[in-house]
Enzyme design. Structure first.
Site, PDB file in Angstrom:
ATOM      1  N   HIS A 271       0.859  -1.193   0.000  1.00 49.27           N
ATOM      2  CA  HIS A 271       0.000   0.000   0.000  1.00 49.27           C
ATOM      3  C   HIS A 271       0.889   1.234   0.000  1.00 49.27           C
ATOM      4  O   HIS A 271       1.942   1.243   0.624  1.00 49.27           O
ATOM      5  CB  HIS A 271      -0.892   0.020   1.256  1.00 49.27           C
ATOM      6  CG  HIS A 271      -2.059   0.932   1.127  1.00 49.27           C
ATOM      7  ND1 HIS A 271      -1.971   2.280   1.364  1.00 49.27           N
ATOM      8  CD2 HIS A 271      -3.329   0.679   0.746  1.00 49.27           C
ATOM      9  CE1 HIS A 271      -3.152   2.821   1.152  1.00 49.27           C
ATOM     10  NE2 HIS A 271      -3.995   1.885   0.773  1.00 49.27           N
ATOM     11  N   ASP A 328      -7.965  -5.357  -0.072  1.00 51.36           N
ATOM     12  CA  ASP A 328      -8.442  -6.247  -1.138  1.00 51.36           C
ATOM     13  C   ASP A 328      -8.080  -7.703  -0.944  1.00 51.36           C
ATOM     14  O   ASP A 328      -8.535  -8.562  -1.704  1.00 51.36           O
ATOM     15  CB  ASP A 328      -7.874  -5.762  -2.481  1.00 51.36           C
ATOM     16  CG  ASP A 328      -8.444  -4.401  -2.852  1.00 51.36           C
ATOM     17  OD1 ASP A 328      -7.671  -3.475  -3.127  1.00 51.36           O
ATOM     18  OD2 ASP A 328      -9.687  -4.265  -2.806  1.00 51.36           O
TER      19      ASP A 328
HETATM   20  C1  SDX Z   1      -6.253  -0.051  -2.947  1.00 52.19           C
HETATM   21  O1  SDX Z   1      -4.441   4.455  -2.038  1.00 52.19           O
HETATM   22  C2  SDX Z   1      -5.384   3.835  -1.433  1.00 52.19           C
HETATM   23  O2  SDX Z   1      -5.813   4.174  -0.341  1.00 52.19           O
HETATM   24  C3  SDX Z   1      -5.970   2.661  -2.184  1.00 52.19           C
HETATM   25  C4  SDX Z   1      -6.972   1.801  -1.417  1.00 52.19           C
HETATM   26  C5  SDX Z   1      -8.262   2.552  -1.139  1.00 52.19           C
HETATM   27  O3  SDX Z   1      -8.983   2.171  -0.174  1.00 52.19           O
HETATM   28  O4  SDX Z   1      -8.616   3.435  -1.949  1.00 52.19           O
HETATM   29  O5  SDX Z   1      -6.405   1.375  -0.192  1.00 52.19           O
HETATM   30  C6  SDX Z   1      -7.391   0.559  -2.217  1.00 52.19           C
HETATM   31  O6  SDX Z   1      -6.037   0.284  -4.080  1.00 52.19           O
HETATM   32  C7  SDX Z   1      -5.361  -1.025  -2.215  1.00 52.19           C
HETATM   33  C8  SDX Z   1      -4.173  -1.516  -3.094  1.00 52.19           C
HETATM   34  C9  SDX Z   1      -4.703  -2.628  -4.022  1.00 52.19           C
HETATM   35  N1  SDX Z   1      -3.635  -2.989  -5.008  1.00 52.19           N
HETATM   36  C10 SDX Z   1      -2.975  -4.171  -4.916  1.00 52.19           C
HETATM   37  O7  SDX Z   1      -3.116  -4.989  -3.987  1.00 52.19           O
HETATM   38  C11 SDX Z   1      -2.009  -4.430  -6.062  1.00 52.19           C
HETATM   39  C12 SDX Z   1      -0.702  -4.997  -5.533  1.00 52.19           C
HETATM   40  N2  SDX Z   1      -0.020  -3.904  -4.787  1.00 52.19           N
HETATM   41  C13 SDX Z   1       1.024  -3.188  -5.443  1.00 52.19           C
HETATM   42  O8  SDX Z   1       0.861  -3.046  -6.838  1.00 52.19           O
HETATM   43  C14 SDX Z   1       1.467  -1.944  -4.693  1.00 52.19           C
HETATM   44  O9  SDX Z   1       1.735  -2.336  -3.415  1.00 52.19           O
HETATM   45  C15 SDX Z   1       0.565  -0.722  -4.658  1.00 52.19           C
HETATM   46  C16 SDX Z   1       0.132  -0.316  -6.007  1.00 52.19           C
HETATM   47  C17 SDX Z   1      -0.621  -0.968  -3.801  1.00 52.19           C
HETATM   48  C18 SDX Z   1       1.378   0.394  -4.008  1.00 52.19           C
HETATM   49  O10 SDX Z   1       2.386   0.686  -4.875  1.00 52.19           O
HETATM   50  P1  SDX Z   1       3.534   1.730  -4.505  1.00 52.19           P
HETATM   51  O11 SDX Z   1       3.239   2.463  -3.250  1.00 52.19           O
HETATM   52  O12 SDX Z   1       3.773   2.524  -5.748  1.00 52.19           O
HETATM   53  O13 SDX Z   1       4.732   0.818  -4.146  1.00 52.19           O
HETATM   54  P2  SDX Z   1       5.923   0.571  -5.120  1.00 52.19           P
HETATM   55  O14 SDX Z   1       5.378   0.098  -6.424  1.00 52.19           O
HETATM   56  O15 SDX Z   1       6.810   1.771  -5.092  1.00 52.19           O
HETATM   57  O16 SDX Z   1       6.664  -0.669  -4.414  1.00 52.19           O
HETATM   58  C19 SDX Z   1       7.722  -0.465  -3.490  1.00 52.19           C
HETATM   59  C20 SDX Z   1       8.513  -1.756  -3.548  1.00 52.19           C
HETATM   60  C21 SDX Z   1       8.930  -2.126  -4.976  1.00 52.19           C
HETATM   61  O17 SDX Z   1      10.070  -2.943  -4.872  1.00 52.19           O
HETATM   62  P3  SDX Z   1      11.571  -2.203  -5.057  1.00 52.19           P
HETATM   63  O18 SDX Z   1      11.499  -1.415  -6.358  1.00 52.19           O
HETATM   64  O19 SDX Z   1      11.720  -1.308  -3.843  1.00 52.19           O
HETATM   65  O20 SDX Z   1      12.553  -3.340  -5.102  1.00 52.19           O
HETATM   66  O21 SDX Z   1       7.677  -2.833  -3.084  1.00 52.19           O
HETATM   67  C22 SDX Z   1       7.477  -3.734  -4.163  1.00 52.19           C
HETATM   68  C23 SDX Z   1       7.822  -3.011  -5.443  1.00 52.19           C
HETATM   69  O22 SDX Z   1       8.223  -3.913  -6.449  1.00 52.19           O
HETATM   70  N3  SDX Z   1       6.060  -4.122  -4.107  1.00 52.19           N
HETATM   71  C24 SDX Z   1       5.613  -5.357  -4.307  1.00 52.19           C
HETATM   72  C25 SDX Z   1       4.231  -5.284  -4.101  1.00 52.19           C
HETATM   73  N4  SDX Z   1       3.882  -4.034  -3.794  1.00 52.19           N
HETATM   74  C26 SDX Z   1       5.018  -3.316  -3.801  1.00 52.19           C
HETATM   75  N5  SDX Z   1       6.255  -6.497  -4.634  1.00 52.19           N
HETATM   76  C27 SDX Z   1       5.473  -7.597  -4.766  1.00 52.19           C
HETATM   77  N6  SDX Z   1       4.131  -7.618  -4.576  1.00 52.19           N
HETATM   78  C28 SDX Z   1       3.482  -6.479  -4.254  1.00 52.19           C
HETATM   79  N7  SDX Z   1       2.176  -6.489  -4.075  1.00 52.19           N
END
Ligand code: SDX
Length: 392
Positions: A271, A328
């Site tokens: 998140h 989710d």
């Molecule tokens: C919702 O914003 C809100 O409030 C949203 C929400 C709401 O109520 O409105 O809470 C609802 O959208 C919840 C999120 C649902 N999405 C998912 O579950 C999809 C999977 N999650 C990821 O795609 C991700 O965690 C996000 C999109 C939720 C957040 O992305 P960020 O903040 O941009 O994080 P990032 O992409 O910068 O990741 C930081 C690191 C990265 O690794 P490094 O580059 O540091 O090596 O964490 C890793 C990412 O690759 N990472 C993950 C991951 N989420 C982040 N690696 C594997 N699996 C994951 N799910």
């Protein structure tokens, strides 16, 4: 204790904002609507009380709640010509695409809902979209099932009538299951608002041009659809089913999620704000056990979800990045147990988030915020001269 900071005036027209609606503390895993903790609201309130709280800033007294409910019932009929809009879609169309289109189509049948400068007109437009949105949501399921479209049973409550519109069959009496009603009511509360997330920011930005409430909500539905946002609840179940079909070994998927060369991410994990447990995920996980037990549903993917969560929370990659289950991760397991098809999960998220979108849009409009215009850092070419075609 939420910190007396104010936004630099320069930020005010970039899409960032000051807001009094929802407070999040990502490090501590705190979520409050208008100062009330999500844990208390999920336990003690019902969805329409939370809708009223978010939009009108205070929990309603009995008279206010009854008037609000009656005003919504009074506007719940959807213009029959709207059925021609949905009938134009193939039954294979994704429910979120239909919902976004129908929400925008509502404008054509409610032209006065666009320029709502007076608080009275604003209230009427808010009641209209609250009243009609559940019907449009139910229609997206009935469309998929090639079932006749219907309207709200005005003798039932907001959540009860949504379930009946979704599942009633011609010639059969629809029997409400109180466990399902209570579980859905709680899920809708947990999804009701979440500060400046992607879809809410879309609603505020579109609303800042004074495009109108329904158009702003339609934009929010489209933004929520993405698998990185509200679409994640559908993607989580598809991921869990893939793990199940692959024999249930979660370690392979944990490895894939960590592999930089693999675009696969653990859906329902991570998140932008929460760097601790998403408080909603904790409540939903507990509710999943209770609801499946009460419904007598044995769903092996609940066990797969729990083992995936355990494996990830013990893995340094996830621990270092503070990646925890989000709202989710478990919600789809409850929707599934209720008999809601996977493609409808994000529609359910939208029904829950509707009051938050409305409250945020209202705050932006009453705050007379300037049109939003996010800024950029230009990284393109410097000035250069045009080249004739023959010289390129
Ligand atoms: C919702 O914003 C809100 O409030 C949203 C929400 C709401 O109520 O409105 O809470 C609802 O959208 C919840 C999120 C649902 N999405 C998912 O579950 C999809 C999977 N999650 C990821 O795609 C991700 O965690 C996000 C999109 C939720 C957040 O992305 P960020 O903040 O941009 O994080 P990032 O992409 O910068 O990741 C930081 C690191 C990265 O690794 P490094 O580059 O540091 O090596 O964490 C890793 C990412 O690759 N990472 C993950 C991951 N989420 C982040 N690696 C594997 N699996 C994951 N799910």
């Amino acid at each position: 204790e939420t910190g007396a900071i104010t936004l630099d005036p320069g930020f005010k027209n970039t899409g960032s904002c000051e807001s009094a609606i929802t407070f999040l503390d990502g490090e501590k895993g705190i979520l409050r609507y208008r100062g009330y903790s999500i844990e208390e609201l999920a336990e003690k309130a019902d969805f329409l009380e939370v809708v009223y709280l978010l939009i009108f800033e205070e929990l309603p007294n009995k008279q206010q709640l009854d008037n609000f409910k009656n005003d919504i019932i009074g506007q719940s009929e959807v213009n029959e010509d709207m059925q021609k809009v949905i009938n134009g879609f193939p039954s294979s169309a994704h429910p979120m695409g239909i919902l976004s289109s129908l929400t925008s189509a509502l404008i054509a049948f409610n032209p006065k809902s666009v320029n709502v400068d007076s608080e009275e007109d604003m209230y009427k437009a808010i009641v209209k979209i609250l009243a009609k949105f559940p019907t449009l949501a139910a229609w997206t399921l009935r469309k998929r099932n090639n079932q006749a479209l219907n309207n709200r049973d005005t003798n039932l409550g907001y959540v009860e009538s949504l379930l009946k519109m979704m599942f009633e069959k011609p010639g059969e009496e629809y029997k409400l299951d109180q466990t399902v009603v209570d579980a859905l009511d709680k899920l809708l509360i947990l999804h009701a608002d979440h500060e400046q997330n992607c879809s809410t920011s879309a609603v505020r930005l579109v609303g800042s041009s004074q495009a109108g409430l329904f158009a702003s909500i339609s934009a929010g539905v489209s933004a929520l659809w993405g698998p990185l946002h509200g679409g994640a609840n559908q993607a989580v179940i598809e991921m869990l089913e893939e793990i199940q079909n692959d024999g249930g070994d979660t370690s392979k998927f944990i490895a894939k999620a960590k592999d930089k060369d693999d675009p696969f991410r653990l859906m329902g994990f991570g998140h932008r704000v929460y760097k601790n447990f998403d408080p909603r995920a904790k409540i939903i996980k507990k509710s999943a056990d209770e609801v499946l037990d009460a419904l007598g549903v044995e769903d092996p993917i609940l066990d797969i979800a729990k083992s995936l969560e355990k494996a990830a929370l013990e893995d340094p990659y996830f621990v270092e990045r503070k990646l925890y289950p989000n709202v989710d991760f478990y919600s789809g397991i409850i929707y599934r147990a209720m008999g809601i098809p996977t493609e409808m999960f994000t529609v359910m998220f939208a029904v829950g988030r509707l009051p938050g979108w409305i409250a945020q849009w209202k705050e932006m409009r009453l705050g007379k915020e300037p049109i939003g215009r996010p800024r950029q850092v230009y990284i393109g070419e410097n000035l250069r001269s045009f080249k004739q075609l023959e010289n390129r």
